[in-house]
Design an enzyme around this catalytic site. Structure first.
Site, short mmCIF file in Angstrom:
data_model
loop_
_atom_site.label_atom_id
_atom_site.label_comp_id
_atom_site.label_asym_id
_atom_site.label_seq_id
_atom_site.Cartn_x
_atom_site.Cartn_y
_atom_site.Cartn_z
N HIS A 255 0.83 -1.20 0.00
CA HIS A 255 0.00 0.00 0.00
C HIS A 255 0.87 1.25 0.00
O HIS A 255 0.66 2.17 -0.81
CB HIS A 255 -0.88 -0.04 1.25
N GLU A 256 1.86 1.31 0.89
CA GLU A 256 2.67 2.52 1.00
C GLU A 256 3.56 2.74 -0.23
O GLU A 256 3.78 3.88 -0.66
CB GLU A 256 3.52 2.47 2.28
N HIS A 259 1.63 4.61 -2.77
CA HIS A 259 1.68 6.07 -2.59
C HIS A 259 3.00 6.62 -3.13
O HIS A 259 3.02 7.67 -3.79
CB HIS A 259 1.57 6.43 -1.12
#
Length: 340
Positions: A255-256, A259
């Protein structure tokens, strides 16, 4: 494993060598191509970058406080508009620099082979002391995290292949109680990253440790100039075989990194506007926690993308990126990170 069929088998099998191709169109590129975006941020090197509000986070579910918590730097509609204008201008600059189609088929919707993009990874393990409780996680968990990233971004767990592979370059262990736990936005975080960050814009720096405020992780969005804060912070026990119940299969890292490659949350902007600026992720009014099968919070077509890596569901529920997200990440790589 609920909505993630045969995931353990797929992950254990490793990542197959794949030739990637994407059919990209204006709608799938993942950047708003409106004329106003170009005029707001002209394509030249002197163009001012958006304000430094490019941090985002993932919070742990399971409590009312967590459900109500906002990300430390949740983007407003104005901040998204500024970032999208800068993205459009930076992407146009990258295409002008290389008209021979660098790693992307984003020009005029043509089908172009997508060569794998290898991302060097440096992992910094921040420890209070030499114990596991003090942050000293084993190398085996870090190696498993790299495997999870490669499987997720190759499409091996489902969804689209993105073209990204991740190569672990170094594990750097640092014992410093003043940096532990890692506190988002603190002077200690800046000191830590100023001291430790390695490589250029194309190098993924991952900081592991205990985190403040019940956060699972946070990341910076890409910028045209290298920022010492650039990188990803992840709860050490969220790595595969960690102790973070429901969040210990490595997908906080997935997920990170999304980003870091310029993806917003699937629920960015709620049900209105351009949402997460990707056309093939259905609109979602708010973060989804746990694994709420069939959740549908917006009147637009499509149920909430609870299986997408950029939502907030349990690791066991999320398993895919979309083709539009893959296109956006490749375009962002070319615009911001392709040069070291």
């Amino acid at each position: 494993m609920g909505l993630r069929p045969n995931l353990l088998t797929r992950r254990a099998a490793g990542v197959a060598s794949t030739t990637f191709a994407l059919l990209l169109s204006t709608a799938a590129v993942g950047v708003v191509p409106a004329a106003s975006a170009y005029s707001a941020a002209p394509g030249n090197a002197s163009c001012a970058e958006p304000a430094d509000v490019h941090s985002d986070a993932r919070v742990r579910g399971g409590s009312k406080a967590a459900h109500n918590r906002h990300d430390p730097n949740q983007l407003t509609a104005t901040q998204v508009q500024e970032r999208e204008a800068d993205f459009a201008a930076a992407l146009r600059n990258s295409m002008l620099r290389s008209k021979s189609s660098i790693r992307t088929g984003s020009t005029e919707g043509r089908t172009v082979a997508l060569a794998p993009i290898s991302v060097p990874v440096v992992v910094h393990v921040i420890q209070k002391d030499s114990t596991r409780a003090g942050g000293n996680i084993p190398d085996s968990m870090i190696n498993s995290q790299i495997t999870v990233l490669n499987q997720a971004y190759s499409g091996a767990t489902g969804g689209a292949a993105t073209g990204f592979t991740f190569q672990l370059q170094k594990i750097n262990r640092v014992t410093n109680a003043s940096w532990y736990p890692i506190v988002q936005g603190s002077s200690a975080e800046r000191s830590m990253k100023t001291s430790l960050r390695t490589g250029g814009k194309n190098t993924l720096n991952v900081y592991l440790g205990e985190l403040s405020d019940d956060l699972l992780g946070w990341a910076t969005f890409p910028k045209r100039t290298l920022d010492v804060m650039d990188g990803v912070v992840v709860l050490g026990e969220s790595l595969p075989n960690g102790t973070a119940t429901n969040y210990n299969k490595g997908d906080t890292g997935t997920h990170e990194v999304g980003h870091w490659l310029n993806l917003y949350h699937t629920f960015q902007g709620g049900c209105s506007g351009s949402g997460d600026s990707v056309s093939d992720t259905p609109a979602e009014a708010s973060p989804a926690f746990e694994c709420p099968t069939g959740r549908d919070t917006c009147t637009a077509s499509g149920k909430d993308p609870i299986t997408n890596f950029m939502d907030y569901t349990y690791d066991s529920c999320m398993y895919q990126f979309t083709a539009g997200q893959a296109s956006r990440m490749v375009n962002a790589w070319n615009a911001y990170r392709a040069s070291a």
